[in-house]
Design an enzyme around this catalytic site. Structure first.
Site, PDB file in Angstrom:
ATOM      1  N   ASP A  13      44.863  41.763  42.613  1.00  0.00           N
ATOM      2  CA  ASP A  13      43.496  42.399  42.760  1.00  0.00           C
ATOM      3  C   ASP A  13      42.525  41.194  42.564  1.00  0.00           C
ATOM      4  OD1 ASP A  13      44.831  44.687  43.292  1.00  0.00           O
ATOM      5  OD2 ASP A  13      45.313  44.801  40.992  1.00  0.00           O
ATOM      6  N   LYS A  16      41.761  38.933  47.434  1.00  0.00           N
ATOM      7  CA  LYS A  16      42.378  38.228  48.688  1.00  0.00           C
ATOM      8  C   LYS A  16      41.733  38.706  49.686  1.00  0.00           C
ATOM      9  CE  LYS A  16      46.690  38.883  46.891  1.00  0.00           C
ATOM     10  NZ  LYS A  16      46.099  39.415  45.579  1.00  0.00           N
ATOM     11  N   GLY A  40      47.181  46.423  48.580  1.00  0.00           N
ATOM     12  CA  GLY A  40      46.216  47.065  49.049  1.00  0.00           C
ATOM     13  C   GLY A  40      44.900  46.421  49.194  1.00  0.00           C
ATOM     14  N   HIS A  41      44.396  46.467  50.286  1.00  0.00           N
ATOM     15  CA  HIS A  41      43.036  45.783  50.180  1.00  0.00           C
ATOM     16  C   HIS A  41      42.199  46.666  51.325  1.00  0.00           C
ATOM     17  CE1 HIS A  41      45.494  43.082  52.545  1.00  0.00           C
ATOM     18  NE2 HIS A  41      44.799  43.738  53.530  1.00  0.00           N
ATOM     19  N   GLN A 224      50.007  40.757  45.961  1.00  0.00           N
ATOM     20  CA  GLN A 224      50.082  40.631  44.397  1.00  0.00           C
ATOM     21  C   GLN A 224      49.877  39.387  44.050  1.00  0.00           C
ATOM     22  OE1 GLN A 224      53.362  41.891  46.312  1.00  0.00           O
ATOM     23  NE2 GLN A 224      52.095  43.691  46.155  1.00  0.00           N
TER      24      GLN A 224
HETATM   25  P1  IMP Z   1      56.051  47.339  42.194  1.00  0.00           P
HETATM   26  O1  IMP Z   1      55.486  46.251  43.155  1.00  0.00           O
HETATM   27  O2  IMP Z   1      55.443  48.673  42.771  1.00  0.00           O
HETATM   28  O3  IMP Z   1      57.408  47.432  41.960  1.00  0.00           O
HETATM   29  O4  IMP Z   1      55.140  47.118  40.600  1.00  0.00           O
HETATM   30  C1  IMP Z   1      55.363  46.100  39.733  1.00  0.00           C
HETATM   31  C2  IMP Z   1      54.340  45.765  39.039  1.00  0.00           C
HETATM   32  O5  IMP Z   1      53.477  44.984  40.220  1.00  0.00           O
HETATM   33  C3  IMP Z   1      53.434  46.831  38.512  1.00  0.00           C
HETATM   34  O6  IMP Z   1      52.759  46.283  37.180  1.00  0.00           O
HETATM   35  C4  IMP Z   1      52.341  47.109  39.580  1.00  0.00           C
HETATM   36  O7  IMP Z   1      51.287  47.570  38.829  1.00  0.00           O
HETATM   37  C5  IMP Z   1      52.015  45.665  40.125  1.00  0.00           C
HETATM   38  N1  IMP Z   1      51.657  45.534  41.505  1.00  0.00           N
HETATM   39  C6  IMP Z   1      52.353  45.678  42.478  1.00  0.00           C
HETATM   40  N2  IMP Z   1      51.426  45.476  43.805  1.00  0.00           N
HETATM   41  C7  IMP Z   1      50.364  45.204  42.969  1.00  0.00           C
HETATM   42  C8  IMP Z   1      49.013  44.890  43.716  1.00  0.00           C
HETATM   43  O8  IMP Z   1      48.921  44.767  44.881  1.00  0.00           O
HETATM   44  N3  IMP Z   1      47.984  44.427  42.779  1.00  0.00           N
HETATM   45  C9  IMP Z   1      48.042  44.463  41.508  1.00  0.00           C
HETATM   46  N4  IMP Z   1      49.155  44.745  40.751  1.00  0.00           N
HETATM   47  C10 IMP Z   1      50.270  45.200  41.846  1.00  0.00           C
END
Ligand code: IMP
Length: 444
Positions: A13, A16, A40-41, A224
């Site tokens: 977040d 990017k 997500g963006h 991420q």
């Molecule tokens: P997962 O990727 O859904 O397995 O989540 C694992 C961790 O990564 C959690 O803390 C989520 O909140 C974090 N996370 C996954 N994708 C994003 C993103 O695009 N932005 C911020 N945090 C993310």
């Protein structure tokens, strides 16, 4: 022509999407290499806002090549939904959007398992996006996974039976009694998705290397952030893929010798969603103020993000792990109203000050941030395009970051719109954009 990777230097977040969108005119293609629809963006196109999760934001630029690489886990149903929304809005991508045959398929049962596990963990939950990312990567690593190309396999139903029976056993152990759909139903669904996605499926590893041979330049878009990387992040509070620069090679089949450098995206303060250590976190009114001013609520889940001051321990670590050449500093304007802006420059751990990020989770959890307080500027920076117009204290803040982190800040974002970006024509950025900064400036 240069190929560059763009990386989040914190816990995701960082903004990017905006930087990728801004830099697109300097590249011929944008490539995703890990993760799935947990990312997500939001991007603006013809006065509409698009929330893109799987498709690179480059798709909104006419003629831009877009690739979803082998390192991703792709939910075909979600992807078809995203494509349909784009199509309805008039975006055409038929001859320029490609998906790797080697990317893994994320099935609805993976999301069911992700949710059930999180619920069972209670307070110890990771706080995942519940999309099924972890279970899909587990299937890949344990060699039961289905790849996009396997959706056409004659033994598809049998392979689904094996996967589904494993998931069913675990779901039952977690107290979920509802049966999964049958392998035959799943197989029918998969074949339907496969037919619709067939035109875009390719051996993208071949395609990408050929494009580079032809002199095209590619931007590898990390999802991420560094601290969510399964190897280098704050394990186990991480995602299940390699979101750092190295992932761009394994996740696309483009070797490290063909990637020319890394652009780091660093938010002027820090946020994280989900559980896990966060030494520079601020509780109370200042945290709440940052959350509201920065609109820090998740794009995918809508969850409020935890907020903290900028942490240069984290940023230095990200610079090292990714080999960051140049920094895009985002959301500087969110700090405009503070009298003072503290920055975390080290941690007190076990009675001593450290400046490197410890691997040990307990040290991180007990780390006390060492703060250096800089003077706030209390003036708007929104839309500043000329460095000379930046308030003196804001300039000091940027200089301090460059010194502490050890890389130049060449892009400075002070608002969500493309035109709200100050561009410093520094050599590091000029090199990674193949001398096409003029084009970026034209379309800013
Ligand atoms: P997962 O990727 O859904 O397995 O989540 C694992 C961790 O990564 C959690 O803390 C989520 O909140 C974090 N996370 C996954 N994708 C994003 C993103 O695009 N932005 C911020 N945090 C993310």
């Amino acid at each position: 022509m240069a190929n560059a990777v763009i990386i989040g230097m914190q816990w995701g977040d960082e903004g990017k999407g905006k930087i990728v969108d801004l830099l697109c005119p300097a590249f011929d293609g944008v490539v995703r290499y890990q993760g799935g629809h947990n990312a997500g963006h939001t991007v603006r196109f013809r006065d509409q806002h698009f929330s893109l999760q799987l498709i690179p934001s480059g798709v909104l630029h006419p003629g831009m090549l877009c690739v979803l690489g082998n390192g991703m886990v792709i939910a075909p149903d979600h992807m078809l939904g995203e494509l349909a929304r784009l199509y309805e809005a008039g975006v055409r991508f038929d001859d320029r959007l490609f998906v790797s045959n080697r990317a893994h398929v994320l099935l609805p049962c993976h999301a069911q398992l992700d949710k059930a596990r999180e619920e069972a963990k209670g307070q110890a939950r990771i706080g995942t996006t519940s999309r099924g990312i972890g279970p899909a990567y587990e299937n890949k690593a344990s060699r039961f996974g289905l790849r996009m190309g396997d959706l056409f396999a004659p033994d598809l139903e049998e392979r689904l039976r094996v996967q589904l029976s494993k998931v069913q056993v675990e779901l039952e152990s977690l107290g979920v009694s509802e049966p999964l759909q049958s392998p035959a139903t799943y197989a029918d669904q998969c074949r339907g998705w496969a037919e619709r996605l067939k035109p875009s499926l390719r051996d993208t590893e071949q395609l990408l290397n050929t494009w580079i041979d032809e002199g095209k330049s590619l931007l590898f878009e990390g999802a991420q952030g560094t601290l969510l990387d399964v190897d280098h992040g704050t394990y186990p509070f991480v995602t299940s893929s390699n979101s750092t620069a190295g992932g761009a090679c394994t996740g696309t089949g483009v070797p490290p010798t063909r990637i020319d450098g890394a652009i780091g995206v660093l938010k002027a303060y820090t946020t994280r969603v989900g559980g896990g250590p966060f030494p520079a976190e601020i509780e109370g009114a200042a945290g709440e103020f940052l959350r509201r001013r920065g609109n820090e609520f998740g794009t995918v889940t809508g969850r409020p993000r935890r907020c903290g001051w900028l942490d240069t321990v984290v940023a230095r670590y990200a610079r090292m792990i990714n080999g960051i050449d140049t920094i895009a500093l985002t959301k500087l304007d969110v700090l405009d109203e503070f009298d003072e802006v503290p920055v975390c420059i080290g941690y007190q751990v076990g009675g001593r000050m450290i400046k490197e990020l410890p691997a040990d989770l307990r040290s991180l959890e007990t780390a006390v941030p060492v703060l250096r307080t800089l003077k706030g500027w209390r003036r708007t920076t929104v839309g500043t395009l000329d460095e000379a117009d930046l308030p003196r204290e804001a300039k000091d803040y940027v200089d301090f970051i460059e010194q502490e982190v050890g890389a130049p800040v060449t892009l400075l974002s002070t608002g969500p719109r493309r035109e709200e970006t100050l561009i410093r024509e520094h050599g590091s950025l000029a090199r990674l954009t193949s001398g096409r900064l003029g084009k970026v400036l034209e379309q800013r």
